[in-house]
Scaffold this motif. Structure first.
Motif, mmCIF file in Angstrom:
data_model
loop_
_atom_site.group_PDB
_atom_site.id
_atom_site.type_symbol
_atom_site.label_atom_id
_atom_site.label_comp_id
_atom_site.label_asym_id
_atom_site.label_seq_id
_atom_site.Cartn_x
_atom_site.Cartn_y
_atom_site.Cartn_z
ATOM 1 N N LEU A 171 -26.833 -6.087 68.020
ATOM 2 C CA LEU A 171 -26.783 -7.504 67.656
ATOM 3 C C LEU A 171 -25.355 -8.005 67.421
ATOM 4 O O LEU A 171 -25.163 -9.096 66.879
ATOM 5 C CB LEU A 171 -27.602 -7.753 66.378
ATOM 6 N N ALA A 172 -24.361 -7.227 67.835
ATOM 7 C CA ALA A 172 -22.969 -7.611 67.587
ATOM 8 C C ALA A 172 -22.639 -8.967 68.194
ATOM 9 O O ALA A 172 -21.910 -9.774 67.601
ATOM 10 C CB ALA A 172 -22.029 -6.542 68.136
ATOM 11 N N ASP A 173 -23.208 -9.250 69.377
ATOM 12 C CA ASP A 173 -22.924 -10.526 70.042
ATOM 13 C C ASP A 173 -23.740 -11.679 69.468
ATOM 14 O O ASP A 173 -23.544 -12.840 69.855
ATOM 15 C CB ASP A 173 -23.183 -10.411 71.541
ATOM 16 N N LYS A 174 -24.659 -11.381 68.532
ATOM 17 C CA LYS A 174 -25.493 -12.418 67.899
ATOM 18 C C LYS A 174 -24.995 -12.763 66.502
ATOM 19 O O LYS A 174 -25.657 -13.499 65.768
ATOM 20 C CB LYS A 174 -26.948 -11.938 67.808
ATOM 21 N N SER B 83 -34.816 -13.978 69.581
ATOM 22 C CA SER B 83 -36.164 -13.561 69.965
ATOM 23 C C SER B 83 -36.888 -13.003 68.747
ATOM 24 O O SER B 83 -36.267 -12.679 67.725
ATOM 25 C CB SER B 83 -36.089 -12.480 71.050
ATOM 26 N N LYS B 84 -38.197 -12.860 68.871
ATOM 27 C CA LYS B 84 -38.997 -12.325 67.767
ATOM 28 C C LYS B 84 -38.533 -10.918 67.395
ATOM 29 O O LYS B 84 -38.412 -10.580 66.212
ATOM 30 C CB LYS B 84 -40.473 -12.290 68.165
ATOM 31 N N GLY B 85 -38.233 -10.107 68.403
ATOM 32 C CA GLY B 85 -37.782 -8.753 68.131
ATOM 33 C C GLY B 85 -36.442 -8.714 67.418
ATOM 34 O O GLY B 85 -36.243 -7.929 66.487
ATOM 35 N N GLN C 25 -35.202 -11.099 65.536
ATOM 36 C CA GLN C 25 -35.428 -11.586 64.174
ATOM 37 C C GLN C 25 -35.952 -10.461 63.284
ATOM 38 O O GLN C 25 -35.556 -10.345 62.115
ATOM 39 C CB GLN C 25 -36.421 -12.750 64.186
ATOM 40 N N GLN C 26 -36.818 -9.620 63.852
ATOM 41 C CA GLN C 26 -37.337 -8.487 63.081
ATOM 42 C C GLN C 26 -36.212 -7.529 62.704
ATOM 43 O O GLN C 26 -36.169 -7.002 61.585
ATOM 44 C CB GLN C 26 -38.417 -7.761 63.892
ATOM 45 N N LYS C 27 -35.270 -7.326 63.626
ATOM 46 C CA LYS C 27 -34.146 -6.441 63.339
ATOM 47 C C LYS C 27 -33.239 -7.030 62.261
ATOM 48 O O LYS C 27 -32.762 -6.303 61.374
ATOM 49 C CB LYS C 27 -33.362 -6.156 64.620
ATOM 50 N N VAL C 28 -33.018 -8.338 62.312
ATOM 51 C CA VAL C 28 -32.212 -8.991 61.277
ATOM 52 C C VAL C 28 -32.898 -8.868 59.926
ATOM 53 O O VAL C 28 -32.259 -8.618 58.893
ATOM 54 C CB VAL C 28 -31.976 -10.474 61.627
ATOM 55 N N GLN C 29 -34.222 -9.013 59.922
ATOM 56 C CA GLN C 29 -34.956 -8.914 58.664
ATOM 57 C C GLN C 29 -34.865 -7.503 58.086
ATOM 58 O O GLN C 29 -34.750 -7.317 56.862
ATOM 59 C CB GLN C 29 -36.417 -9.301 58.889
ATOM 60 N N SER D 266 -43.561 -4.546 64.160
ATOM 61 C CA SER D 266 -44.169 -5.745 64.724
ATOM 62 C C SER D 266 -43.170 -6.511 65.586
ATOM 63 O O SER D 266 -42.071 -6.848 65.141
ATOM 64 C CB SER D 266 -44.681 -6.650 63.595
ATOM 65 N N GLY D 267 -43.545 -6.781 66.830
ATOM 66 C CA GLY D 267 -42.711 -7.586 67.716
ATOM 67 C C GLY D 267 -41.623 -6.822 68.441
ATOM 68 O O GLY D 267 -40.833 -7.426 69.178
ATOM 69 N N LEU D 268 -41.566 -5.498 68.267
ATOM 70 C CA LEU D 268 -40.508 -4.717 68.888
ATOM 71 C C LEU D 268 -41.001 -4.028 70.166
ATOM 72 O O LEU D 268 -42.096 -3.469 70.195
ATOM 73 C CB LEU D 268 -39.983 -3.656 67.926
ATOM 74 N N ASP D 269 -40.171 -4.075 71.207
ATOM 75 C CA ASP D 269 -40.486 -3.333 72.423
ATOM 76 C C ASP D 269 -40.177 -1.853 72.183
ATOM 77 O O ASP D 269 -39.588 -1.485 71.163
ATOM 78 C CB ASP D 269 -39.702 -3.886 73.616
ATOM 79 N N PRO D 270 -40.598 -0.959 73.102
ATOM 80 C CA PRO D 270 -40.407 0.478 72.867
ATOM 81 C C PRO D 270 -38.962 0.893 72.595
ATOM 82 O O PRO D 270 -38.718 1.783 71.771
ATOM 83 C CB PRO D 270 -40.932 1.107 74.165
ATOM 84 N N ILE D 271 -37.993 0.282 73.265
ATOM 85 C CA ILE D 271 -36.587 0.645 73.053
ATOM 86 C C ILE D 271 -36.144 0.281 71.645
ATOM 87 O O ILE D 271 -35.539 1.085 70.924
ATOM 88 C CB ILE D 271 -35.685 -0.034 74.102
ATOM 89 N N ASN D 272 -36.461 -0.950 71.219
ATOM 90 C CA ASN D 272 -36.072 -1.377 69.874
ATOM 91 C C ASN D 272 -36.883 -0.661 68.794
ATOM 92 O O ASN D 272 -36.378 -0.417 67.697
ATOM 93 C CB ASN D 272 -36.224 -2.892 69.742
ATOM 94 N N ALA D 273 -38.126 -0.314 69.110
ATOM 95 C CA ALA D 273 -38.927 0.463 68.158
ATOM 96 C C ALA D 273 -38.294 1.838 67.934
ATOM 97 O O ALA D 273 -38.282 2.353 66.809
ATOM 98 C CB ALA D 273 -40.359 0.621 68.674
ATOM 99 N N SER D 274 -37.740 2.403 68.993
ATOM 100 C CA SER D 274 -37.054 3.696 68.868
ATOM 101 C C SER D 274 -35.797 3.565 68.018
ATOM 102 O O SER D 274 -35.492 4.436 67.193
ATOM 103 C CB SER D 274 -36.697 4.226 70.263
#
Length: 297
Positions: free
Chosen positions: A118-121, A130-132, A134-138, A157-165
């Motif tokens: 998320l460095a560029d965000k 995106s929902k995913g 936002q979940q990471k920020v939370q 919740s809301g994470l694709d397999p890569i982000n879930a990993s």
């Protein structure tokens, strides 16, 4: 973190009944159950947003002291973000509210934003993510103050397999640094992968509290996978078979107990060549369905 005989009543309704469990330092402890089982009420009592009707919730090595609010991190199932704030300012705000200084938070914010891609965000508004993301920020907001206790309610919740990993690896990192984590999810595969011990709730009561391995041994090796010259109806009619499901290339049988397996094996070998015959423990998801399913209502 230790709950002892905790009960919470709302007038004539008992949301949590005589609940006891202990999550040790550096442990990922699963609190699971259907919607309405009492998980959120339990979380709110731990967070001191609700007061138990009876019982105690204590924290420290001797379980004699209460945990101060600034030492708790909480990732709720619902979104709790300020949509008009930039990502960095949002995380900084929540860290400051937990008593951390701006200078102390700066490097940690950079570390976690980089780790979650998320460095560029950094300067982007929360509402544009995106929902995913936002979940990471939370999640980052819930751990930025380095809590002693972290409560994760449906974190994937809301994470694709890569982000879930990525999230799974971050949770394991926090465990290694000594953070106590109470983890709740409807995804039993995540619970089984991350947790050593758990508490299974149903209607506010603990059906089971202990290790996942002990829970599986309680049922025994009653999952039979078989591949060979059989039909679905034929296998359903065998003595000791509770249910049969057909996969693409094999059948999965639920046995009433391990003791019936030898008779089924003898029957199968008489039918011809068996390509596969293996017994295994039930998955946590299968046990969950048995324990809290409709036939237990």
């Amino acid at each position: 973190m230790k709950l002892s005989n905790v009960t919470k009543k709302f007038k004539n309704f008992t949301a949590v009944h005589d609940l006891s469990f202990e999550a040790k330092q550096g442990e990922i402890f699963g609190l699971i159950g259907q919607n309405g089982a009492g998980k959120t009420t339990t979380f709110r009592m731990i967070l001191e947003l609700l007061t138990p009707t009876s019982g105690t919730i204590k924290w420290d090595k001797s379980n004699e002291k209460a945990l101060i609010a600034d030492s708790i991190g909480y990732l709720p199932e619902e979104r709790g973000l300020y949509p008009k704030l930039p990502v960095e300012k949002h995380i900084l705000l929540l860290g400051r509210l937990k008593g951390k200084t701006k200078s102390a938070l700066k490097n940690d914010i950079t570390y976690w934003l980089d780790r979650f891609g998320l460095a560029d965000k950094r300067k982007a508004l929360i509402e544009t993510l995106s929902k995913g993301n936002q979940q990471k920020v939370q999640l980052i907001s819930s751990i930025i103050h380095k809590p002693d206790l972290l409560i994760l309610d449906e974190p994937f919740s809301g994470l694709d397999p890569i982000n879930a990993s990525l999230l799974r690896d971050a949770i394991l990192t926090l465990k290694e640094t000594g953070t106590t984590i109470i983890f709740s999810s409807h995804r039993m595969d995540h619970v089984e992968e991350l947790c050593d011990n758990l508490c299974l709730l149903k209607k506010g009561r603990a059906l089971y509290q202990g290790s996942i391995s002990d829970l599986k041994r309680k049922y025994g090796k009653v999952n039979l996978t078989i591949r060979g010259p059989f039909s679905l109806q034929e296998l359903k009619g065998l003595v000791g078979v509770s249910s049969v499901t057909q996969e693409k290339e094999y059948f999965r049988l639920l046995l009433i107990n391990e003791a019936v397996a030898p008779d089924i094996f003898n029957y199968a070998t008489k039918k011809g060549f068996i390509e596969r015959f293996s017994l295994d423990y039930l998955s946590l998801e299968e046990i969950f369905k048995i324990e809290v399913g409709e036939h237990h209502e």
